[in-house]
Design an enzyme around this catalytic site. Structure first.
Site, PDB file in Angstrom:
ATOM      1  N   ASN A 218      -5.016   6.572  -0.961  1.00 12.61           N
ATOM      2  CA  ASN A 218      -4.505   6.881   0.375  1.00 12.61           C
ATOM      3  C   ASN A 218      -4.113   8.346   0.504  1.00 12.61           C
ATOM      4  O   ASN A 218      -4.249   8.953   1.572  1.00 12.61           O
ATOM      5  CB  ASN A 218      -3.317   5.984   0.719  1.00 12.61           C
TER       6      ASN A 218
ATOM      7  N   HIS B  94      -2.620  -2.779  -5.958  1.00 12.24           N
ATOM      8  CA  HIS B  94      -3.036  -2.495  -4.584  1.00 12.24           C
ATOM      9  C   HIS B  94      -4.536  -2.710  -4.441  1.00 12.24           C
ATOM     10  O   HIS B  94      -5.349  -1.888  -4.896  1.00 12.24           O
ATOM     11  CB  HIS B  94      -2.648  -1.055  -4.221  1.00 12.24           C
TER      12      HIS B  94
ATOM     13  N   SER C  38       0.810  -1.212   0.000  1.00 15.21           N
ATOM     14  CA  SER C  38       0.000   0.000   0.000  1.00 15.21           C
ATOM     15  C   SER C  38       0.845   1.265   0.000  1.00 15.21           C
ATOM     16  O   SER C  38       0.298   2.368  -0.036  1.00 15.21           O
ATOM     17  CB  SER C  38      -0.915   0.018   1.227  1.00 15.21           C
TER      18      SER C  38
ATOM     19  N   GLU D  78      -5.705  -0.420  -7.418  1.00 17.82           N
ATOM     20  CA  GLU D  78      -4.749   0.535  -7.984  1.00 17.82           C
ATOM     21  C   GLU D  78      -3.579  -0.233  -8.601  1.00 17.82           C
ATOM     22  O   GLU D  78      -2.862  -0.939  -7.895  1.00 17.82           O
ATOM     23  CB  GLU D  78      -4.213   1.470  -6.898  1.00 17.82           C
TER      24      GLU D  78
END
Length: 306
Positions: A187, A136, A116, A148
């Site tokens: 994120n 991800h 991540s 991702e």
């Protein structure tokens, strides 16, 4: 397609389930027999729950017939078309795994990491250049549609296109991040929003409870159906430009972790896994969250297919 998932921890079983539902042969490997047994149980229970909720209409027994577990990495990956590494974020462990994969995998195997945050193709530039990149998955991976895919200059674009297409066939919504940035896309966006919210809390402007209500009752409520840019279109870009001119200079730009977070960590209040973080949680809360996400997935799928 032969898919191997390495690691039967938090993410591995869910990732394995994604490819099982996509009709692929899946092997999950881990050094711990107990972890593989628990992961297998998680997959079967999750599939049964999805069938019960009408999200999938596949036969669980038939799906599980395409699933195996192994403790031997060499045996697991010998015929792999795709390997998904989902082990802890420890560089030394990953280095060891990649050395074994380089030795045991066919030369054309696509190898991706579920990291991540780590720029693994940059950390290991000589490991399968072109065929090694990041995919991800979001937690829980069998429910959240997004994946991702993070590539770099060495990544073979044909392999990225291939994986994206395969993930779409599995019902996922993959996006491509064209170069490594810390936190990738989601994120970074979530962190920016959390930073602003916690800053307002620490200034006494909003309570923790009302901060989360603002997310679920407005931001998240709309975001399930329309993205940031589409939301701006609905508002009107002229209105956005005016508002941003006023708001941007006043936004939090701190570069350190908010004190309320570091204090909670010191106290061992880490969230759901310890029973308390910002709020308190019971064992039933985790199941309630999954039930809610499954209902959201049903609505999401209905919306996409209308």
């Amino acid at each position: 397609m032969n898919v191997v998932v390495i690691g039967s921890g938090v993410m591995g079983p869910g990732i394995a389930q994604v490819f099982l539902m996509g009709g692929h042969r899946v092997i999950m490997t881990d050094i711990k027999v107990e972890a593989l047994a628990e992961g297998t149980k998680e997959i079967r229970n999750s599939l049964n729950l999805m069938v019960a909720k009408g999200i999938i209409d596949q036969d669980v027994t038939a799906l599980m017939s395409n699933f195996q577990t192994m403790t031997s990495l060499e045996e697991a990956v010998k015929d792999a078309d795709l390997v998904v590494e989902a082990i802890p974020e420890v560089i030394s462990l990953k280095q060891q795994i990649y050395g074994s994969l380089d030795q045991f995998c066919p030369k054309d195997t696509v190898i991706v990491s579920n990291t991540s945050a780590l720029p693994l193709p940059e950390i290991f530039p000589n490991f399968r250049p072109g065929n090694f990149f990041v995919a991800h998955f979001m937690n829980p991976p069998q429910i959240i549609p997004l994946v991702e895919i993070v590539k770099n200059d060495k990544t073979n674009p044909e392999k990225v296109a291939w994986l994206r297409a395969e993930l779409e066939k599995c019902g996922k919504k993959p996006i491509v991040v064209n170069q490594f940035v810390k936190g990738f896309l989601t994120n970074r966006m979530q962190t920016a929003m959390a930073r602003e919210g916690l800053s307002l809390y620490e200034k006494g402007i909003i309570s923790l409870e009302d901060l989360d209500i603002a997310n679920t009752a407005c931001i998240g409520f709309k975001s399930a159906w329309q993205g940031t840019l589409e939301t701006m279109d609905y508002i009107g870009l002229d209105t956005c430009a005016f508002a941003y001119n006023v708001i941007f200079p006043d936004l939090c730009n701190e570069t350190t972790v908010p004190s309320i977070v570091t204090e909670k960590v010191k106290e061992g209040k880490l969230g759901l896994k310890t029973g308390e973080g910002f709020f308190k949680y019971s064992e039933e809360d985790a199941m309630a969250r999954q039930e809610g996400l499954l209902e959201q997935l049903k609505l999401y799928n209905t919306y996409l297919n209308k």
